[in-house]
Enzyme design. Sequence first.
Site: not given
Ligand code: NDP
Ligand code: HSE
Length: 427
Positions: A14, A45-46, A106, A130, A135, A188, A191, A206
Amino acid sequence: MDPVRVALLGCGTVGTEVVRLLHEQAADLTARIGAPLQLVGVAVRRPTRERGDLPVDPALFTTDALGLVKREDVDVVVEVVGGIEPSRTWLVEALRAGKSVVTANKALLAEDGPTLHAAAVDGHADLYYEASVAGAIPLLRPLRESLHGDRITRVTGIVNGTTNFILSAMDESGAGFSEALDEATVLGYAEADPTADVEGFDAAAKAAILASLAFHTRVRAADVYREGITEVSAADVASAKAMGCTIKLLCLAERSGDAVSVRVHPAMIPRTHPLASVGDAFNAVFVEAQAAGQLMFYGPGAGGAPTASAVLGDIVAVARNRLAGVRAASESAYADLRIRPIGEVTTRYHISLDVADRAGVLAAVAGVFADHGVSIATVHQSGRGNEAVLVIVTHRAPDAALAATVAELRGLDIVRSVASVLRVEGE
Ligand code: NDP
Ligand code: HSE
């Protein structure tokens, strides 16, 4: 014109799309807000991880998220990391310091939303989320604002794309759960560890957020009755088809009297129901309100760009509020309705039993339903030599009565197994 300074926590699926949209839409966002948005830091994180051609100065990356949140020059904190801690600590710190927060988290909102809302009140700051449910679909703002003059009676939703993809594939091809999960993984949608999706935890979080907003009552994930889809079989899907139904993982939040029930479980719904045609990984939420009637919200419920669209919408809203010196309404939990336990919830059931095929079996089985006050609507038997499959559909009955019925059936020696118990909704 002073910019509105944004700290981004997380730059994964995201976060990278948030960065892209901030860059690509910069001129339009400035015009819409009345001031430019300036990205002042990105916590990850990285920091040395390869992030492609992301339009961001590498010097902005940091691993010190808390330090970034505390910086004096940050106006808005956008959290797209996920999980409970350390995200809660960062967001409470930001809100108490008067910084607006936009989050897609969430899990945190469903676990401990009241702590975030209280911090927002303390700091006179905005808390927008939101993207945390469904999404890209504009859903929370309509519940939080547009429908505030009405009384919502029920919210029925497909809010998990992964499980909707799996159940749609099972419905289309007749595949079993494992086969459909494998397909979702290859494409994809699922997960590597699909537990949160297939066991219903994601949908339950949710559901808690939706119910809290719809019913002005604090509902946490732990208040949500939850069943996943791992037990749904190809035979269940075929049986649903024979009844003119399809199986969906539903989130159901209902108000009756001064109580609300909130649940997530697979259910049969008629193919004529608006949610039945929601296929693939799409999400849809059906809202019923006293004056408005029936409303349907539909669209992509996950993915980097769709979710970032919702995040950007929130960023624009909180940035405008800051410039206007106002904040959105606080958490609305005044109704404080009782959470109805699952045992009190009434619905219809589809029960599939493997039984011995001999005189008196049907009467004995029917007697157990009668003893628990569960009224049978239809019975269908198909023979297999000395054995038979009995499919029984009930009228509405309390969940506790149905559970007691099933427990007693399991104890009968004429019942080889209770192959499945599924709820029937939407009729
Ligand atoms: P990702 O796992 O793709 O990304 C997580 C990010 O957080 C990475 O950039 C990671 O760093 C960073 N991170 C993890 N731990 C730490 C830390 N301790 N300090 C700083 N940065 C940290 O997650 P998503 O983007 O998929 O999801 C993010 C949020 O959005 C979650 O709450 C998820 O539930 C929500 N969400 C996601 C959706 C989706 O379709 N993916 C849909 C709706 C909500 P690094 O890049 O270095 O690993
Ligand atoms: N894992 C969730 C899904 C991502 O399949 O809908 C969105 O929250």
